[in-house]
Design an enzyme around this catalytic site. Structure first.
Site, PDB file in Angstrom:
ATOM      1  CE  LYS A  13      -2.659  -0.717   3.752  1.00  0.00           C
ATOM      2  NZ  LYS A  13      -1.719  -1.911   4.410  1.00  0.00           N
ATOM      3  NE  ARG A  88      -3.961  -1.364   9.892  1.00  0.00           N
ATOM      4  CZ  ARG A  88      -2.370  -0.718   9.460  1.00  0.00           C
ATOM      5  NH1 ARG A  88      -2.883   0.003   8.816  1.00  0.00           N
ATOM      6  NH2 ARG A  88      -1.702  -1.966   9.056  1.00  0.00           N
ATOM      7  NE  ARG A 123       7.240  -3.083   6.023  1.00  0.00           N
ATOM      8  CZ  ARG A 123       5.751  -2.796   6.160  1.00  0.00           C
ATOM      9  NH1 ARG A 123       5.279  -2.339   5.278  1.00  0.00           N
ATOM     10  NH2 ARG A 123       5.902  -3.482   7.649  1.00  0.00           N
ATOM     11  NE  ARG A 156       6.346  -0.596  10.163  1.00  0.00           N
ATOM     12  CZ  ARG A 156       5.437  -0.583   9.911  1.00  0.00           C
ATOM     13  NH1 ARG A 156       5.059  -0.269   8.422  1.00  0.00           N
ATOM     14  NH2 ARG A 156       3.821  -1.020  10.232  1.00  0.00           N
ATOM     15  NE  ARG A 167       2.604  -5.053  11.257  1.00  0.00           N
ATOM     16  CZ  ARG A 167       3.178  -5.186  10.754  1.00  0.00           C
ATOM     17  NH1 ARG A 167       4.019  -5.586  10.416  1.00  0.00           N
ATOM     18  NH2 ARG A 167       3.062  -3.882  10.106  1.00  0.00           N
TER      19      ARG A 167
HETATM   20  P1  AMP Z   1       1.127   0.163   9.111  1.00  0.00           P
HETATM   21  O1  AMP Z   1       2.522   1.207   8.748  1.00  0.00           O
HETATM   22  O2  AMP Z   1      -0.045   0.930   8.753  1.00  0.00           O
HETATM   23  O3  AMP Z   1       1.205  -0.949   9.124  1.00  0.00           O
HETATM   24  O4  AMP Z   1       0.377   0.321  10.807  1.00  0.00           O
HETATM   25  C1  AMP Z   1       1.364   0.019  11.696  1.00  0.00           C
HETATM   26  C2  AMP Z   1       0.803  -0.401  12.714  1.00  0.00           C
HETATM   27  O5  AMP Z   1      -0.267   1.272  14.187  1.00  0.00           O
HETATM   28  C3  AMP Z   1      -0.600  -0.940  12.924  1.00  0.00           C
HETATM   29  O6  AMP Z   1      -0.206  -2.332  12.944  1.00  0.00           O
HETATM   30  C4  AMP Z   1      -1.460   0.162  14.250  1.00  0.00           C
HETATM   31  O7  AMP Z   1      -1.211  -0.761  14.828  1.00  0.00           O
HETATM   32  C5  AMP Z   1      -1.249   0.262  14.268  1.00  0.00           C
HETATM   33  N1  AMP Z   1      -1.834   1.672  12.828  1.00  0.00           N
HETATM   34  C6  AMP Z   1      -1.654   2.323  12.014  1.00  0.00           C
HETATM   35  N2  AMP Z   1      -2.881   2.466  11.089  1.00  0.00           N
HETATM   36  C7  AMP Z   1      -4.288   2.330  12.621  1.00  0.00           C
HETATM   37  C8  AMP Z   1      -6.003   1.739  12.160  1.00  0.00           C
HETATM   38  N3  AMP Z   1      -5.883   2.795  10.261  1.00  0.00           N
HETATM   39  N4  AMP Z   1      -6.253   1.641  12.679  1.00  0.00           N
HETATM   40  C9  AMP Z   1      -5.667   1.131  13.727  1.00  0.00           C
HETATM   41  N5  AMP Z   1      -4.476   1.072  13.778  1.00  0.00           N
HETATM   42  C10 AMP Z   1      -3.456   1.204  12.748  1.00  0.00           C
END
Ligand code: AMP
Length: 210
Positions: A13, A88, A123, A156, A167
């Site tokens: 994404k 999400r 990554r 990360r 996840r």
């Molecule tokens: P990402 O970088 O999009 O994979 O997000 C990393 C982490 O941030 C996720 O595993 C969640 O813990 C948190 N996170 C990001 N976006 C959301 C969202 N829309 N709702 C809830 N948690 C989020």
């Protein structure tokens, strides 16, 4: 264009959003990047969010909804935006609707779980600007250094194998129902997320033209 990029963690994404936002001249809003920035700066919000993120769980809806509400009011979002990683959950999508935001299209990047596990373990992200790389599929020019800002690339914390599995399970339970949500409103476009970054970008841009 007001777009949502949906897909499992590691589906691409962020990478595709970067390409499309350059193409369309609209900003990408990544809730993950906003949250990581808050954690790095030690803000109250960051302190609340950190343990959820480290465990691979979702941060509570009210926190991410308030981040998005504030961000979408900024001037640069007037012409459109790409939401990367938001919504999400179904309540987050409903909150977006109740803000009166009319989404044009939802791009669903489809990638199998086995491929996701491979991608996330390779990554690397920039500590400085949040740009994303992959040791095989999208390496930086100089190993360990961001092409854009020169800061260091790191793994990360939530890209460790056991957290990746958690996840993915969270994605299937809490985020995947959004496919049905946006199919009902006729906005969902499935894009095959396998192949090179350029191939997927070509498919994504084509889907946006249709
Ligand atoms: P990402 O970088 O999009 O994979 O997000 C990393 C982490 O941030 C996720 O595993 C969640 O813990 C948190 N996170 C990001 N976006 C959301 C969202 N829309 N709702 C809830 N948690 C989020």
């Amino acid at each position: 264009m007001k777009l949502i990029f949906l897909g499992a963690p590691g589906a691409g994404k962020g990478t595709q959003a970067e390409i499309v936002c350059d193409h369309l001249g609209i900003p990408t809003i990544s809730t993950g990047n906003c949250l990581r920035e808050a954690v790095k700066n030690g803000t109250e919000l960051g302190i609340r969010a950190k343990s959820y993120m480290d465990d691979g769980h979702l941060v509570p809806d009210e926190i991410v909804i308030s981040i998005i509400r504030d961000r979408l009011q900024q001037e640069d979002c007037r012409k459109g935006f790409i939401l990367d990683g938001f919504p999400r959950t179904v309540p987050q999508a409903e909150a977006l609707d109740s803000m009166g935001i009319m989404i044009d299209k939802v791009i669903d990047l489809e990638v199998a779980d086995t491929e996701i596990e491979k991608r996330l373990s390779g990554r690397r992200v920039c500590e400085g600007c949040g740009a994303s790389y992959h040791i095989e599929n999208k390496p930086s020019q100089k190993p360990g250094v961001c092409d854009k800002c020169g800061a260091s690339l790191v793994v990360r914390k939530d890209d460790q194998p056991e957290t990746i599995r958690e996840r993915l399970s969270v994605y299937h339970k809490q985020t995947e129902p959004l496919k049905q949500y946006y199919t009902k409103s006729g906005k969902l476009i499935a894009v095959e997320g396998r192949g090179s970054v350029d191939e997927i970008a070509a498919r994504t841009l084509k889907a946006l033209e249709e």
